[in-house]
Design a protein around this motif. Sequence first.
Motif, mmCIF file in Angstrom:
data_model
loop_
_atom_site.group_PDB
_atom_site.id
_atom_site.type_symbol
_atom_site.label_atom_id
_atom_site.label_comp_id
_atom_site.label_asym_id
_atom_site.label_seq_id
_atom_site.Cartn_x
_atom_site.Cartn_y
_atom_site.Cartn_z
ATOM 1 N N UNK A 181 -23.389 20.018 -37.321
ATOM 2 C CA UNK A 181 -22.823 18.954 -38.148
ATOM 3 C C UNK A 181 -22.935 19.291 -39.624
ATOM 4 N N UNK A 182 -24.075 19.827 -40.023
ATOM 5 C CA UNK A 182 -24.266 20.203 -41.425
ATOM 6 C C UNK A 182 -23.347 21.353 -41.809
ATOM 7 N N UNK A 183 -23.220 22.328 -40.902
ATOM 8 C CA UNK A 183 -22.378 23.496 -41.188
ATOM 9 C C UNK A 183 -20.916 23.092 -41.386
ATOM 10 N N UNK A 184 -20.463 22.115 -40.610
ATOM 11 C CA UNK A 184 -19.062 21.697 -40.692
ATOM 12 C C UNK A 184 -18.828 20.554 -41.680
ATOM 13 N N UNK A 188 -17.893 19.560 -32.575
ATOM 14 C CA UNK A 188 -18.069 19.891 -33.989
ATOM 15 C C UNK A 188 -16.869 20.654 -34.524
ATOM 16 N N UNK A 189 -16.362 21.596 -33.738
ATOM 17 C CA UNK A 189 -15.220 22.407 -34.182
ATOM 18 C C UNK A 189 -13.957 21.562 -34.317
ATOM 19 N N UNK A 190 -13.743 20.654 -33.364
ATOM 20 C CA UNK A 190 -12.574 19.761 -33.442
ATOM 21 C C UNK A 190 -12.711 18.817 -34.630
ATOM 22 N N UNK A 191 -13.901 18.257 -34.804
ATOM 23 C CA UNK A 191 -14.138 17.358 -35.940
ATOM 24 C C UNK A 191 -13.916 18.080 -37.260
ATOM 25 N N UNK A 192 -14.315 19.346 -37.324
ATOM 26 C CA UNK A 192 -14.132 20.122 -38.553
ATOM 27 C C UNK A 192 -12.662 20.265 -38.899
ATOM 28 N N UNK A 193 -11.812 20.400 -37.879
ATOM 29 C CA UNK A 193 -10.374 20.523 -38.132
ATOM 30 C C UNK A 193 -9.808 19.219 -38.679
#
Length: 280
Positions: free
Chosen positions: A42-45, A14-19
């Motif tokens: 997923x919702x948060x990002x 999730x963190x990598x996808x957010x970037x």
Amino acid sequence: MTTLGILHPGSMGAAVAAQARLSGAEVVWCPAGRSVSSRERAERYGLTPVADLAEMVERADIILSLCPPAVAEDVARSVAAHSYTRIYVDGNAVAPATMSSISAVMCVPGATVVDGSIVGSPPSASKSTRFYLSGPSQALPLVAGLFAGSAVQTHLLPGGIGRASALKLSYSSFQKASRVLAAVSYALARAYGVEDELVDIAQGRTTSYLAEPAYFPKVAARSWRWGPEMSEVAAALEEAGLPSDLAFASASVMSRWDNLKDSALDVPQVLDLLRRSADS
């Protein structure tokens, strides 16, 4: 806009996808069968849900697999079953031989497989993460472009499939095994009531995981994923003709913590779980 499919949005994924999303990509994910925690992340990002894997395969220019190493091949098979014909990045902690198997699984006309490995904590506003990539030279800049200017620092490695995986497991071989050895040392000291003395010895050294016992619960909570990774380390060592005993032993030790995912135990509790009675 490039569309990235993420399999799956765990804490790292999730963190990598957010970037990638912050860098301008659309990021899609498949909620089917995923946990409440994954849905919340997923919702948060700001990740975009799709109905199923078939829709992800249809929409994604690049699919990134970030999952426990034990299921990396199964995840690749599920994508290959939908005849995915674009770029598939396996970013999991697997042995070079396993990565070769994944590449063979994804051998669909038009598909390109990239070997990736992530080193570091999940990226954030305060932490950067290294993402090493190897494989077909024409695909690497496209994957790296997903993270331009983000907290994910991409590094392109010369050579083909297996180079990024080998680098990851070379690092994991020390990083994870050393923490397990430190925990076992503390468990032994605890059994004889000399923990304080061990801390005093360790803190007299400049750097040592023995001086960081507060980290053991985090190791225990991640062992469900780290144990299989150490098994992959063992496979990589054997492939290179090197001793694999320590890696296998580390995986065996971590198996005693298999059920502690997302647990909130303290140091004495996780150390006690390393002990088994003579008849167990």
